[in-house]
Design an enzyme around this catalytic site. Structure first.
Site, PDB file in Angstrom:
ATOM      1  N   VAL A   1      -2.908   2.923  11.778  1.00  0.00           N
ATOM      2  CA  VAL A   1      -3.875   1.770  11.088  1.00  0.00           C
ATOM      3  C   VAL A   1      -4.917   1.786   9.869  1.00  0.00           C
ATOM      4  O   VAL A   1      -5.599   2.832   9.834  1.00  0.00           O
ATOM      5  CB  VAL A   1      -5.048   1.137  12.643  1.00  0.00           C
ATOM      6  CG1 VAL A   1      -6.164   0.235  12.136  1.00  0.00           C
ATOM      7  CG2 VAL A   1      -3.958   0.669  13.485  1.00  0.00           C
TER       8      VAL A   1
ATOM      9  N   ALA B   1      -4.000   2.712   6.926  1.00  0.00           N
ATOM     10  CA  ALA B   1      -3.447   4.287   6.397  1.00  0.00           C
ATOM     11  C   ALA B   1      -4.406   5.468   6.285  1.00  0.00           C
ATOM     12  O   ALA B   1      -4.650   5.941   6.834  1.00  0.00           O
ATOM     13  CB  ALA B   1      -3.341   3.379   4.486  1.00  0.00           C
TER      14      ALA B   1
ATOM     15  N   LEU C   1      -8.018   4.818   5.613  1.00  0.00           N
ATOM     16  CA  LEU C   1      -9.045   5.146   6.032  1.00  0.00           C
ATOM     17  C   LEU C   1      -8.966   5.205   7.781  1.00  0.00           C
ATOM     18  O   LEU C   1      -8.175   5.847   8.182  1.00  0.00           O
ATOM     19  CB  LEU C   1      -9.026   3.644   6.396  1.00  0.00           C
ATOM     20  CG  LEU C   1      -9.217   2.681   4.937  1.00  0.00           C
ATOM     21  CD1 LEU C   1      -9.595   0.968   5.267  1.00  0.00           C
ATOM     22  CD2 LEU C   1     -10.021   3.292   4.558  1.00  0.00           C
TER      23      LEU C   1
ATOM     24  N   GLU D   1       6.714  -6.407   1.500  1.00  0.00           N
ATOM     25  CA  GLU D   1       7.638  -5.890   1.726  1.00  0.00           C
ATOM     26  C   GLU D   1       9.360  -6.254  -0.110  1.00  0.00           C
ATOM     27  O   GLU D   1       8.777  -7.791   0.038  1.00  0.00           O
ATOM     28  CB  GLU D   1       8.438  -6.352   3.465  1.00  0.00           C
ATOM     29  CG  GLU D   1       7.735  -5.326   3.883  1.00  0.00           C
ATOM     30  CD  GLU D   1       7.260  -4.143   3.582  1.00  0.00           C
ATOM     31  OE1 GLU D   1       8.953  -3.410   3.540  1.00  0.00           O
ATOM     32  OE2 GLU D   1       6.684  -2.928   4.059  1.00  0.00           O
TER      33      GLU D   1
ATOM     34  N   ASP E   1       4.123  -6.531  11.353  1.00  0.00           N
ATOM     35  CA  ASP E   1       3.413  -5.769  11.287  1.00  0.00           C
ATOM     36  C   ASP E   1       1.505  -5.357  11.202  1.00  0.00           C
ATOM     37  O   ASP E   1       1.097  -4.698  12.669  1.00  0.00           O
ATOM     38  CB  ASP E   1       2.967  -5.486  10.117  1.00  0.00           C
ATOM     39  CG  ASP E   1       2.859  -3.620   9.184  1.00  0.00           C
ATOM     40  OD1 ASP E   1       3.469  -2.839   9.765  1.00  0.00           O
ATOM     41  OD2 ASP E   1       1.497  -3.857   8.373  1.00  0.00           O
TER      42      ASP E   1
ATOM     43  N   LYS F   1      -0.698  -3.091  14.892  1.00  0.00           N
ATOM     44  CA  LYS F   1      -1.956  -2.801  14.706  1.00  0.00           C
ATOM     45  C   LYS F   1      -3.406  -2.591  15.601  1.00  0.00           C
ATOM     46  O   LYS F   1      -3.813  -1.969  16.127  1.00  0.00           O
ATOM     47  CB  LYS F   1      -2.617  -2.959  13.241  1.00  0.00           C
ATOM     48  CG  LYS F   1      -1.874  -2.060  11.655  1.00  0.00           C
ATOM     49  CD  LYS F   1      -1.939  -2.517  10.335  1.00  0.00           C
ATOM     50  CE  LYS F   1      -0.940  -1.975   9.376  1.00  0.00           C
ATOM     51  NZ  LYS F   1      -1.258  -2.304   8.192  1.00  0.00           N
TER      52      LYS F   1
ATOM     53  N   GLY G   1      -0.327   1.568   0.246  1.00  0.00           N
ATOM     54  CA  GLY G   1      -0.186   2.584  -0.723  1.00  0.00           C
ATOM     55  C   GLY G   1       0.418   3.819  -0.370  1.00  0.00           C
ATOM     56  O   GLY G   1      -0.271   4.469   0.273  1.00  0.00           O
TER      57      GLY G   1
END
Length: 500
Positions: free
Chosen positions: A286, A288, A290, A344, A355, A359, A477
């Site tokens: 969740v 990336a 962070l 995507e 997605d 999360k 990213g």
């Protein structure tokens, strides 16, 4: 044997008279057994003379049996500095446990100069390295297997290559990539892959993929501390997590499929994690890189009560709705996001909301709500007639047909001084999770985002609804996601005894 005088005397006088040298002795105060170690070459003789000596006692039931364990090894920590030093035994036993080494017997004299353990011979080198590293006699070694050497996995390996020398010189952490695997191929190296040209080695040394064999290869090596880093978005690796953890392999992943997948498998992994020294780290699932999972865990572990977790969890949808409202149609914004690489290959994978729902499921479970993915209602942004079209190209071609509906929604929000945001919500009080397109005042923190940033608001007993705790930053990213994975790996190193 309990309370019967002379048993120990009879045992050791018998093996002495047979010319057998005793290397180690262990007996607990319960008196149920006496354990001692001898050389393999003298094992048959020791068993034979003891069976003969205690034949009558065995027949009468006073002694149960004379048993032998083969392929064992004695590992000892020796030194004058151990005397009166608290925690030496705990450090040694902890190092062996974290290296998945089972201890068969323990001996320590009151002089405190020596602690000796009996272990399996096959674990000898791994055990020695684990204890050495824990007492800082050597670096803390960690063997890593990377599953999914694509964008995120490849970036992680490159980051590790750049940091490896510094980690070893400043923090005594020796991280080696022992294997790489994808859905079709794998490569393993007992001593570690050369990271300077890992892509070429990967291209030249592939063999057919077998994730069970991949885990077995890592577990059978001499490096005591192991981790598999699953950088895929596939269901296949999570199906092996329990199997790998059972072999003493820690799991680190940004893959959401375990955390949001079938509840029974999720609970099995979490229970194994709690019952053993094996770790499962998933900060990257969740936000990336962070600190979302870690922040929520710290709040709950310190006694705070979560009431609501709400956020913009998709970098793609953050970018789209931060841009939407400048007069351009929705389809044009989606096309721009696709062209810039935010979506995507098929934008429906992002716009369906699945997605984000994954999360939400992960965060809900952290809050104690054992929700299945199917329990979370999702407002899809893919028009129903386009959900079944065959290709992304056809979807993009027909998307302008539905611009009017989205334009109406954004204009209605503007007229009220609001913006549209696509959010995931965990309502702990209600016991629910949801994914929906919502309107927020222009002054709301969710309205202040730029680019593809994520933002998450934690409303708790300590951080009330008027001023929730907010985490904001890049939520997508390869660099930041790989960085989150790397951070979890260094957390594992700290648990394994690396100096901070």
């Amino acid at each position: 044997m309990v309370g019967v005088p002379g048993i120990a005397s009879a045992v050791f006088s018998t093996v002495r008279d047979a010319g057998v040298n005793v290397i180690m002795i262990s007996q607990a105060s319960s008196e149920h057994s006496i354990c001692f170690a001898v050389k393999t070459s003298e094992g048959d003789k020791a068993v034979a003379v003891l069976k003969k000596r205690f034949a009558d006692s065995i027949a009468a039931g006073r002694v149960s049996a004379v048993d032998r364990m083969d392929h064992c090894c004695v590992l000892a920590a020796v030194g004058q500095g151990m005397v009166q030093r608290k925690g030496v035994a705990a450090t040694m036993m902890g190092a062996l446990a974290k290296a998945n080494v089972n201890i068969k017997a323990i001996a320590q004299g009151s002089s405190e100069y020596n602690i000796t353990v009996l272990i399996d011979q096959k674990d000898s080198e791994r055990a020695l390295r684990a204890v050495h590293s824990r007492f800082y006699l050597s670096d803390v070694p960690i063997g890593v297997g990377v599953v999914g050497p694509g964008l995120i996995g490849g970036t992680f390996i490159d980051q590790l290559k750049e940091q490896a020398a510094q980690l070893r010189s400043e923090f005594n952490i020796d991280i080696r990539v022992l294997g790489i695997a994808d859905s079709k191929h794998m490569m393993v190296s007992e001593g570690g892959i050369n990271l300077e040209n890992w892509r070429q080695e990967w291209a030249d040394n592939k063999q057919p993929a077998d994730l069970t064999a991949f885990g077995n290869s890592l577990a059978s090596g001499y490096i005591p501390n192991l981790a598999i880093i699953d950088c895929t978005a596939s269901d296949a690796p999570p199906a092996h997590y329990l199997e790998w953890m059972g072999k003493g392999i820690n799991i680190i992943t940004p893959n959401k499929k375990l955390g949001s997948g079938p509840l029974d498998r999720y609970l099995a992994v979490r229970n194994l994690q709690r019952e053993s020294y094996i770790h499962f780290f998933y900060e990257g699932t969740v936000g990336a890189g962070l600190p979302i999972i870690g922040t929520l865990k710290h709040l709950l572990e310190t006694g705070d009560k979560a009431q609501r977790v709400e956020g913009i969890f998709s970098g793609t949808l953050s970018y789209i709705f931060n841009s939407f409202g400048d007069g351009r149609p929705f389809s044009e914004i989606v096309a721009e996001a696709k062209a810039n690489g935010y979506t995507e290959p098929d934008p429906r994978d992002d716009l369906s909301g699945t997605d984000v729902a994954r999360k939400v499921a992960i965060l809900a479970r952290e809050c104690g709500l054992m929700l299945e993915l199917g329990d979370i209602p999702v407002e899809s942004l893919v028009p129903e007639p386009l959900q079944t079209v065959q290709s992304a190209e056809e979807y993009m071609k027909r998307l302008p047909e539905f611009d009017a509906d989205m334009t109406r929604k954004v204009e209605e929000a503007k007229a009220s001084g609001e913006v549209l945001r696509y959010v995931g919500i965990v309502d702990v009080k209600a016991g629910t999770g949801s994914v929906e397109l919502r309107r927020y005042p222009a002054s709301h923190p969710f309205a202040q985002l730029q680019g593809s940033d994520n933002i998450i608001a934690f409303t708790t007993a300590r951080y009330g609804s008027k001023q929730p705790l907010i985490v904001r930053g890049p939520g997508a990213g390869a660099d930041v996601t790989a960085g989150g994975v790397f951070s979890d790996l260094l957390r594992l190193a700290a648990y394994l005894g690396a100096p901070s």
